[in-house]
Motif scaffolding. Structure first.
Motif, PDB file in Angstrom:
ATOM      1  N   UNK A   1      -5.490   9.532   2.833  1.00 39.86           N
ATOM      2  CA  UNK A   1      -6.318   8.570   2.100  1.00 39.86           C
ATOM      3  C   UNK A   1      -5.609   7.225   1.950  1.00 39.86           C
ATOM      4  N   UNK A   2      -4.317   7.264   1.662  1.00 35.45           N
ATOM      5  CA  UNK A   2      -3.562   6.025   1.581  1.00 35.45           C
ATOM      6  C   UNK A   2      -3.493   5.304   2.910  1.00 35.45           C
TER       7      UNK A   2
ATOM      8  N   UNK B   1       0.836  -1.191   0.000  1.00 36.74           N
ATOM      9  CA  UNK B   1       0.000   0.000   0.000  1.00 36.74           C
ATOM     10  C   UNK B   1       0.876   1.248   0.000  1.00 36.74           C
ATOM     11  N   UNK B   2       0.743   2.062  -1.044  1.00 33.82           N
ATOM     12  CA  UNK B   2       1.529   3.290  -1.159  1.00 33.82           C
ATOM     13  C   UNK B   2       0.802   4.413  -0.426  1.00 33.82           C
ATOM     14  N   UNK B   3       1.506   5.080   0.483  1.00 32.62           N
ATOM     15  CA  UNK B   3       0.906   6.103   1.330  1.00 32.62           C
ATOM     16  C   UNK B   3       1.534   7.459   1.016  1.00 32.62           C
TER      17      UNK B   3
ATOM     18  N   UNK C   1      -6.473   1.529  -7.717  1.00 35.12           N
ATOM     19  CA  UNK C   1      -6.078   2.935  -7.857  1.00 35.12           C
ATOM     20  C   UNK C   1      -7.215   3.841  -7.405  1.00 35.12           C
ATOM     21  N   UNK C   2      -6.910   4.705  -6.465  1.00 36.88           N
ATOM     22  CA  UNK C   2      -7.814   5.783  -6.077  1.00 36.88           C
ATOM     23  C   UNK C   2      -7.611   6.913  -7.080  1.00 36.88           C
TER      24      UNK C   2
ATOM     25  N   UNK D   1      -2.719   2.386  -4.489  1.00 37.26           N
ATOM     26  CA  UNK D   1      -2.149   3.734  -4.438  1.00 37.26           C
ATOM     27  C   UNK D   1      -3.191   4.770  -4.817  1.00 37.26           C
ATOM     28  N   UNK D   2      -2.884   6.010  -4.471  1.00 42.60           N
ATOM     29  CA  UNK D   2      -3.660   7.175  -4.906  1.00 42.60           C
ATOM     30  C   UNK D   2      -2.941   7.796  -6.095  1.00 42.60           C
TER      31      UNK D   2
END
Length: 364
Positions: A70-71, A64-66, A145-146, A116-117
């Motif tokens: 939101x991430x 999970x990319x932060x 993907x967000x 990720x966002x």
């Protein structure tokens, strides 16, 4: 009891049942995908949580990319579903470094999912989506993907990139209502969603939406929200008249003009051209000015500005040129207001050059 009061927001006519499928097709065209489109009768945060809880099962590992709150939320939702989540956290309020993603993927070959966002409205950064998806696909990772803050402001070709789940909301660049959201879902994603143990009979259950989609989108489960559906169609009508490429170009121009104006004023932008969002531009406030003082000065001048959101963004000032605000008069107002606010608080800035730079961008 009778009344002669009338409001266009009351007594909304039903949304025609045959138009649900049309709505899904129109959203699919915006995303450039032939994947299924699931429409959620709620704001996009609900659709994002639904994606996390519908995909993850106990013991699954996810990367999970932060790059914003939101991430962090997305990672926590996956943990609540029993997943082992490996966070790849960027420097505060910055875009993720591609090398960090590549290293994490290499270190965790047993991961199943990467999330990720795309672009962050909280800080004005954009993550290197195409490069990250390429790394994920090479390792067979399912990608989520967000794209809530990027759809309509950035090019997003779901099928070409190979994104398994893209979550969007129409309330930002598409300038539509906030009460509906949508997800594109690939066959591979449906395979994971359909395994036993996922949520059912819940607004967080994507499985519950599959029969509706497979049946051709009749009336949705639960009570329909006709005002939101009519508003979404009106927003899509307006977008299609302008053309998606035109909407994206308008956001690109607004971002370029804002960055040019700030630079000419003598102010540094928070992001570079490689990591900026087309919907929000940010700059770091001078250290001697409290954020609340600057925002109050902007309000006094009649053009509200906004502070950044999340760790590292506390002293960022956001210039929001999103949706119908991605236009010349908004950009000029934002730039001149910020310049006058700084000037009124004792900082020497070149407002004339800033306004000229904005004009030059729009005149080119």
């Amino acid at each position: 009891m009778t009344t002669d009061h009338w409001s266009p927001l009351l007594d909304i006519p039903p949304f025609p049942a045959e138009r649900y499928a049309i709505t899904a097709a129109r959203l699919g065209a915006i995303l450039h995908t032939r994947n299924d489109i699931a429409i959620v009768q709620a704001e996009a945060v609900v659709a994002l949580e639904a994606a996390a809880t519908s995909i993850i099962r106990p013991g699954m590992k996810a990367i999970n990319i932060v790059t914003s709150p939101y991430g962090s939320w997305f990672g926590n939702w996956m943990r609540l579903s029993g997943g082992e989540v490996i966070d790849v956290t960027a420097s505060p309020a910055r875009a993720i470094e591609l090398d960090a993603v590549a290293e994490t993927i290499e270190t965790h070959p047993d991961a199943t999912v990467l999330s990720l966002v795309h672009a962050e409205s909280a800080s004005g950064i954009g993550n290197p989506l195409a490069e990250i998806i390429h790394l994920a696909r090479k390792r067979g990772l399912l990608t989520i993907v967000d794209a809530v803050a990027s759809i309509g402001g950035h090019h997003l070709d779901v099928d070409t990139l190979g994104i398994d789940i893209a979550v969007i909301g129409p309330q930002k660049a598409l300038a539509g209502p906030a009460g509906l959201s949508a997800l594109s879902i690939s066959p591979a994603a449906w395979d994971l969603i359909g395994r036993p143990g996922g949520p059912r009979n819940s607004i967080l259950s994507l499985s519950d939406l599959k029969p509706w989609i497979d049946g051709g989108y009749g009336a949705p489960a639960g009570t329909a929200v006709p005002l939101e559906w009519h508003a979404l169609h009106a927003a899509l009508d307006r977008l299609e008249r302008e053309g998606l490429d035109g909407v994206i170009a308008r956001h690109q121009l607004a971002a370029c003009a804002t960055r040019a104006g700030l630079t000419a004023m003598g102010v540094s932008c928070w992001t570079d051209d490689r990591t900026n969002s087309n919907l929000v531009t940010t700059t770091e406030l001078p250290p001697d000015i409290p954020v609340e003082v600057l925002l109050a000065e902007a309000i006094r001048l009649g053009q509200p500005l906004a502070a950044g959101v999340g760790p590292g963004a506390e002293r960022l000032i956001r210039f929001t040129h999103t949706g119908q605000q991605a236009r010349f008069d908004t950009v000029m107002a934002l730039i001149s207001t910020y310049g006058r606010s700084l000037e009124g608080l004792g900082h020497d800035v070149d407002i004339g050059s800033a306004c000229s730079a904005v004009l030059d961008c729009y005149a080119a």
